[in-house]
Every structure is written in structure tokens, then in C-alpha cells.
Design an enzyme around this catalytic site. Structure first.
Site, PDB file in Angstrom:
ATOM      1  N   ASP A  95     107.126 -21.862 -15.232  1.00 31.21           N
ATOM      2  CA  ASP A  95     107.927 -22.240 -16.395  1.00 31.21           C
ATOM      3  C   ASP A  95     107.231 -21.712 -17.645  1.00 31.21           C
ATOM      4  OD1 ASP A  95     109.887 -23.192 -17.963  1.00 31.21           O
ATOM      5  OD2 ASP A  95     109.553 -25.317 -17.541  1.00 31.21           O
ATOM      6  N   CYS A  98     106.791 -23.399 -21.292  1.00 36.21           N
ATOM      7  CA  CYS A  98     107.215 -24.795 -21.305  1.00 36.21           C
ATOM      8  C   CYS A  98     106.424 -25.467 -22.430  1.00 36.21           C
ATOM      9  CB  CYS A  98     106.863 -25.429 -19.966  1.00 36.21           C
ATOM     10  SG  CYS A  98     107.406 -27.128 -19.835  1.00 36.21           S
ATOM     11  N   ASN A 202     110.295 -32.801 -14.702  1.00 37.49           N
ATOM     12  CA  ASN A 202     109.669 -33.654 -15.723  1.00 37.49           C
ATOM     13  C   ASN A 202     110.152 -33.334 -17.135  1.00 37.49           C
ATOM     14  OD1 ASN A 202     108.421 -31.232 -16.069  1.00 37.49           O
ATOM     15  ND2 ASN A 202     106.326 -32.009 -16.001  1.00 37.49           N
ATOM     16  N   GLU A 206     113.503 -37.292 -25.741  1.00 32.17           N
ATOM     17  CA  GLU A 206     113.218 -38.704 -25.945  1.00 32.17           C
ATOM     18  C   GLU A 206     113.306 -39.088 -27.419  1.00 32.17           C
ATOM     19  OE1 GLU A 206     110.445 -40.667 -22.759  1.00 32.17           O
ATOM     20  OE2 GLU A 206     109.272 -40.461 -24.580  1.00 32.17           O
ATOM     21  N   HIS A 324     102.789 -25.138 -23.669  1.00 34.14           N
ATOM     22  CA  HIS A 324     101.587 -25.397 -22.874  1.00 34.14           C
ATOM     23  C   HIS A 324     101.488 -24.562 -21.582  1.00 34.14           C
ATOM     24  CE1 HIS A 324     104.174 -29.178 -22.160  1.00 34.14           C
ATOM     25  NE2 HIS A 324     104.399 -28.404 -21.135  1.00 34.14           N
ATOM     26  N   SER A 380     103.794 -41.440 -25.722  1.00 36.79           N
ATOM     27  CA  SER A 380     103.458 -40.048 -25.999  1.00 36.79           C
ATOM     28  C   SER A 380     102.496 -40.067 -27.188  1.00 36.79           C
ATOM     29  CB  SER A 380     104.703 -39.245 -26.363  1.00 36.79           C
ATOM     30  OG  SER A 380     105.561 -39.145 -25.253  1.00 36.79           O
ATOM     31  N   HIS A 399      97.883 -31.596 -21.893  1.00 35.49           N
ATOM     32  CA  HIS A 399      99.313 -31.400 -22.193  1.00 35.49           C
ATOM     33  C   HIS A 399     100.179 -32.596 -21.826  1.00 35.49           C
ATOM     34  CE1 HIS A 399     100.100 -30.844 -17.977  1.00 35.49           C
ATOM     35  NE2 HIS A 399     101.298 -30.372 -18.154  1.00 35.49           N
ATOM     36  N   ALA A 401     100.418 -36.387 -19.046  1.00 34.27           N
ATOM     37  CA  ALA A 401      99.735 -37.385 -18.235  1.00 34.27           C
ATOM     38  C   ALA A 401      99.175 -36.752 -16.961  1.00 34.27           C
ATOM     39  CB  ALA A 401     100.696 -38.503 -17.888  1.00 34.27           C
ATOM     40  N   GLY A 402      99.938 -35.874 -16.368  1.00 31.32           N
ATOM     41  CA  GLY A 402      99.532 -35.299 -15.081  1.00 31.32           C
ATOM     42  C   GLY A 402      99.899 -36.266 -13.966  1.00 31.32           C
TER      43      GLY A 402
END
Lengths: 476, 140
Positions: A95, A98, A202, A206, A324, A380, A399, A401-402
Site C-alpha cells: 500500500d 498509505c 485497517n 474517524e 507511512h 489516536s 505509525h 498501534a500495530g
């Protein structure tokens, strides 16, 4: 992971000394609980990256690092073209570009609360999201090429935004050096109906509000106050980026041996920057960056319309847009000398410090905004680049939470409907076209974003500025 | 004895797809079914249209990734999901047919789009019982 695998240089810096075929050390930034919880694959992958030709200084992993493709997700590595340095399609990811953009709204949480369901429905209706969604724009060949060359600038010229938006976008919204001829017909075809779509997985849009300010001075410069409502958009270059990634991964894997590159893992497929395939990827990848910038710009336009239809006094202005998943040419000081390097950030955010010329002049004194997305329903963060991160990680930070749990585990553990009800009970409205997708993106399937951000702050990669809590989430 | 079978395996961020079969083409077909199962229930896909793909790669592992990526591409541009596959192999040349239908959100509740098949955990091999297995992680 066992902490005994590392030599610990500070509370947040863990080093792996060069051994075997490693050309440079590998460094992981994390606090002890994060590194203990980290997948062993991160150790393996960051060590493999340290073996690549022309790598400078060290291979880095950010506090949110997890098992990726060749590179760990949360990986940073810089290469010198004059020392046989490479460019890697896996080091950028499928991506391409992204990223996250965050918009001020000029609204208060009360104004959103008064119309919350209508806001959620309007955003859900107007912003195409999820599998198989199409945008309202169909790009024919000539326009596709213009978009790939112009990025968000192209979008603004077509009426999807303002000059002010561009001033607050990385590269002023247009990545130079995009080569449309290097983007295959297949990649273009995959994109022709996907402009202005969020995608799935993901990705999200928001509506959030500021619940805590950590640095008043920087927050003031960023124009952020306690209780402000903002909107964050997380998405990338859609089908075009995925197709470019797919094609170059194969081409680079096949060509590696021709260039005398021994790959510790095929997924690390790469080519010398100074080679025809390296240059070809660079041109295509930059076109992919423009696609992502244009995509987020069009979504911004759609968001403006959707919100205005419910709350006409809303005024959406861009705080910042940062990617990122990229490889960018940057000048970094190595042993006192400036060197032009190709910096790969795979799931890592550029974090230029105060005074850096690439930071928009209105924000420059504070450093570049670093936008960190949490998982659905969690917080966030907005951070700011620091002077020190230049020496720590080529000016890079985490970038997101992972993931802490696989999609398969998440799907078994949670039901989309129950999750939506639970989040609704906490005042967070979720809009998604897939209940299973919601379950797979369950908040607890991710690491604690607050712990990740605290570690980044403590390590000096970026400085905490503000915490955002979700109000409405449109899931991709 | 039939051994055609598919399953998923763990990957932190994404998901692994694995197919097994008495023959290599069967294993490739089953891996494709496993990939569709990441998006939707393959048994819920009607066979209304067929799409043909051809792939070529220097070895069987790269061929598996090519096959899956060809299907990802066709599903993306045609807005389709596939439910059944037929693979013919000639060395590392593949000819495949996929049967499926247009994505219907109500019917299929598609969970995610797949960005691409990757080289992570990529393996194509015959086990000690002679069963072919083909697997990799897909990026979603």
C-alpha cells in the site's frame, strides 16, 4: 522476545550488534514490556534488512514493529546509491504511501453529539468504503496519467480542495519524479474506478475530539485546543499501489541474483538504486505516492460535503497529511557530513524536527506533525518531530498501534455486531459494510497505542502533543 | 484417497493461505479457495461466470504467488468473487479457470480486500506421503 538477545543502550533503545552477514547494527526502539511482547520475527527481519547492500548506519524498528514482509512493519532503513545502495518494493509495501491526514473542523463535541447519527450516516453514505466499492470518478488514460503526475495538486485543480490543503500536505501534495510510463496498464486499470475510496482492512475515517494536550506550545502552533473536533483519514494508493508492489516484488526477486544480491529472504527483493529496474520502480512508486495523495484529497472533498450537509457551519481545514509507507530521497548528516540517502519507511512516519525546510512554514518552528492512528475505538495521537530523531532514526517515528493478534484469532474471539453495540454504548458510532471486517479489526486485536506512543516519546523519536478519542468511525 | 483441502494459518498482521492435494494443480486450486475464504465463504459463491488466467514464473513458488495475484487482479477489476478453480500446469506455465459471480454485499458480506499475495511463508512442496502443499501469506 527475550531481552537477552539485545544490548540495551537506554530504557528504549535495544541494539543487535552486526554478526554474520549484517553490514550494520540493528536497533529497536521500545520499552521493556513492548519488546518482550514483540514477535521474534521482528528480530529476524530487522537483522535481514541490516544485510542489504549500501545500508547506512543501522536498520531500525519502531515501537509498534511487528512481523511484516521482508522488512518488519515499523521498519526504517536508509541506503546510499553511491555505495551500491538498494531500493526495495517490500521495504515500501503493497500500500504505497498509505498515510493519515487530520482535518480541523472548527466544531465542538457538543455540536457533533447533537447530530451524531446523522453525521455518521452522511459520512458512511458519501465516502465509498469496503470491498468492491467504486468512487464517483472514472479515470480514462489521459486523466489517470495527469493524476499520477500531479497527486493532490491534480485533485485541487479539478476542484477537490484548496491551495491551503496543498500547503499542509507532504511534498505540497505532488511527489516529483513520478513516471507514468513505469506504471503498468494493469495497475492503472485496477485504479480507474477507485479514486476517492477508503479501501478495507485497517483503513478508516474517524471523527475525533481532543481529550488531552501534552504540549501547549506546539498544540497552539498546530491550532489544536482541548475539546476540538477533528477528522482523521487513514488510507493509501488503493489498487494501483497494490499492483505496482506486486509486479515489482516479482521483477526485483528475479533480478536480484543478476545484480549479485544475495537475499536472506525473497520478500526482501530489491535492486540497486542505480539500475534500470531500481529507477523504474522509483518512477512507479512515486506515481503511487501521488495516487495516495490524490485519493486522500478527494476523500477530504467528499468529507467536507458530507459534514456540511448535516452541520453547515463546519469548516474543514487541513492540519497535515503524512504517509507511512514510502521511500524518499532525503539529506541526513552522517558522521558530520550531509549525505543524500534513500530512506525506506514501512509502517513508520517521517518525523522532521523543528526548522526542517520540508515542514510547512506555518508549522516549521514546532516540527512536523506526526499523525498516529489507533485501532477502532481507541485513542489516536498527534506528535511532533524532534531534532534528536534525525540522529536516532533518520527522523522517523511509529505509525500506529500495530497488531497484537492475527485476523483469524480476532474473528474467532469477537462478533462484529456485539463489538459495535459495545462501542456504541461508549458513545462511539461505527459504520461498516462488513461485520466480519469489524470483528477482525477489534480494538483489542491491536497493541496499546498509548504504550507505543509513550515509547516513541521517551525514545525521542517524536514528542507527544495531543490525544484524540473517537466519536464516529467509518470502517473501510 | 482424496486429499484436496485448504486451511488458513497465522500471521500477525495478515493471514496465511494453504492448499493441499494429490497433485500440484489440485494444491494450487485449494490455495486459491483458501484465499477466497479470507474474503467470504467460498461455498456461498455461485458459478455464474468463468475467467481464464495464464501465468508464468521462473519457479513453482513464484508461480503460486503469480497465480494468486492474477486472481486478486481479476476479482478487483471485475468486482467479482470466485468460488471454484481449475488449474493446468505445464512446468512453470499455468493455465487456470476461475468460476464465480459479481460481489454482492448482502450475500457475501466480504470482510476485506486482498492487496496482494506475498513471498512470506511461501512454500510449494510434496510431503513425505506424497501430498502437495502450496502456501503463502496474503496482505490484506
Amino acid at each position: 522476545m527475550e531481552t537477552s538477545l539485545f544490548s540495551q543502550h537506554s530504557a528504549t533503545r535495544w541494539e543487535i550488534a552486526p554478526h554474520g552477514k549484517m553490514r550494520v547494527p540493528a536497533v529497536i526502539y521500545a520499552d521493556q514490556p513492548l519488546i518482550e511482547a514483540m514477535d521474534h520475527k521482528v528480530y529476524e527481519q530487522v537483522t535481514n534488512v541490516a544485510m542489504l547492500p549500501g545500508i547506512v548506519k543501522a536498520a531500525y524498528a519502531m515501537p509498534d514493529a511487528h512481523w511484516g514482509y521482508g522488512f518488519p512493519i515499523g521498519g526504517v532503513a536508509a541506503f546510499d546509491p553511491d555505495e551500491g545502495g538498494v531500493i526495495s518494493a517490500g521495504g515500501v509495501g503493497f500500500d504505497i504511501s498509505c498515510g493519515v491526514r487530520t482535518l480541523h473542523t472548527g466544531l465542538t463535541p457538543q455540536q457533533i453529539e447533537a447530530h451524531k447519527t446523522a453525521v455518521a450516516d452522511a459520512l458512511f453514505l458519501n465516502i465509498p468504503a469496503g470491498v468492491g466499492s467504486r468512487g464517483g470518478i472514472h479515470l480514462k488514460e489521459k486523466e489517470m496519467d495527469a493524476m499520477l503526475r500531479g497527486g493532490a495538486q491534480w485533485a485541487v485543480e479539478r476542484g477537490y480542495g484548496t491551495e491551503e490543503d496543498l500547503a499542509r500536505t507532504e511534498e505540497q501534495g505532488c511527489m516529483a519524479g513520478a513516471e507514468t510510463a513505469e506504471v503498468s496498464a494493469k495497475a492503472k486499470k485496477r485504479q480507474q474506478d477507485e479514486m476517492g475510496t477508503l479501501g478495507s482492512g485497517n483503513h478508516y475515517l474517524e471523527v475525533q475530539h481532543v481529550v488531552e494536550i501534552y504540549d501547549e506550545g506546539i498544540a497552539n502552533i498546530y491550532g489544536i485546543r482541548q475539546d476540538d473536533v477533528v477528522i482523521s483519514i487513514h488510507c493509501g494508493s488503493r489498487g494501483l499501489g497494490h499492483q505496482i508492489g506486486t509486479e515489482f516484488l516479482k521483477n526485483m526477486a528475479i533480478a536480484a541474483s543478476k545484480h549479485g544480491i544475495v537475499l536472506p529472504d525473497r520478500e526482501l527483493a530489491c535492486a540497486p538504486i542505480n539500475s534500470p529496474i531500481g529507477q523504474s520502480y522509483l518512477g512507479a512508486m512515486r506515481a503511487g505516492i501521488n495516487c495516495a495523495l490524490a485519493n486522500r484529497q478527494i476523500i477530504t472533498h467528499l468529507t467536507r460535503h458530507a459534514l456540511a450537509s448535516v452541520i453547515p457551519e463546519a469548516h474543514l481545514s487541513l492540519l497535515y497529511d503524512v504517509s507511512h509507507n514510502t521511500c524518499k530521497v532525503e539529506t541526513h548528516e552522517i558522521d558530520g557530513k550531509p549525505r543524500k540517502l534513500f530512506v525506506h519507511r514501512k509502517g513508520a512516519t517521517r518525523a522532521f524536527g523543528p526548522g526542517h525546510p520540508a515542514v510547512p512554514d506555518t508549522l516549521r518552528v514546532a516540527g512536523q506533525p506526526v499523525l498516529i492512528g489507533g485501532s477502532m475505538g481507541t485513542a489516536s495521537y498527534i506528535l511532533a518531530g524532534t531534532k534528536e530523531s534525525e540522529a536516532h532514526s533518520f527522523s522517523s517515528a511509529c505509525h500506529g498501534a500495530g497488531r497484537a493478534m492475527s485476523r483469524r484469532q480476532a474473528k474467532r474471539r469477537w462478533r462484529g455486531h456485539t463489538l459495535m453495540e459495545e462501542l456504541g454504548g461508549r458513545g462511539i458510532l461505527i459504520r461498516s459494510r462488513s461485520l466480519r471486517g469489524v470483528a477482525e479489526e477489534a480494538p483489542d486485536a491491536y497493541k496499546d497505542v498509548s504504550a507505543v506512543v509513550d515509547a516513541a516519546d521517551k525514545a525521542g523519536l517524536a514528542r507527544k502533543v495531543a490525544k484524540l478519542a473517537p466519536m464516529v468511525c467509518v470502517k473501510g | 484417497m482424496p486429499h484436496a483441502h485448504w486451511e488458513h494459518f497465522e500471521h500477525k498482521a495478515d493471514i496465511g493461505v494453504k492448499g493441499s492435494g494429490n497433485t500440484l494443480p489440485e494444491a494450487f486450486e485449494q490455495t486459491a479457495v483458501a484465499m477466497v475464504a479470507v474474503i467470504t465463504d467460498p461455498l456461498g459463491v455461485a458459478e455464474q461466470e468463468s475467467v481464464e488466467v495464464d501465468c508464468q514464473a521462473p519457479d513453482l513458488e513464484l508461480l503460486l504467488v503469480d497465480w494468486l495475484n492474477a486472481l486478486i487482479y481479476e476479482m478487483a477489476v471485475r468486482r467479482m468473487v470466485f468460488g471454484r478453480f481449475e488449474v493446468k500446469l505445464d512446468g512453470t506455465q499455468l493455465h487456470g479457470v476461475a468460476w464465480g459471480e459479481h460481489v454482492n454485499r448482502e450475500k457475501h458480506d466480504p470482510a476485506v480486500e486482498i492487496k496482494g499475495a506475498t513471498y512470506t511463508e511461501l512454500k510449494v512442496a510434496q510431503d513425505t506421503q506424497g501430498i502437495w502443499q502450496a502456501q503463502c501469506v496474503v496482505d490484506v
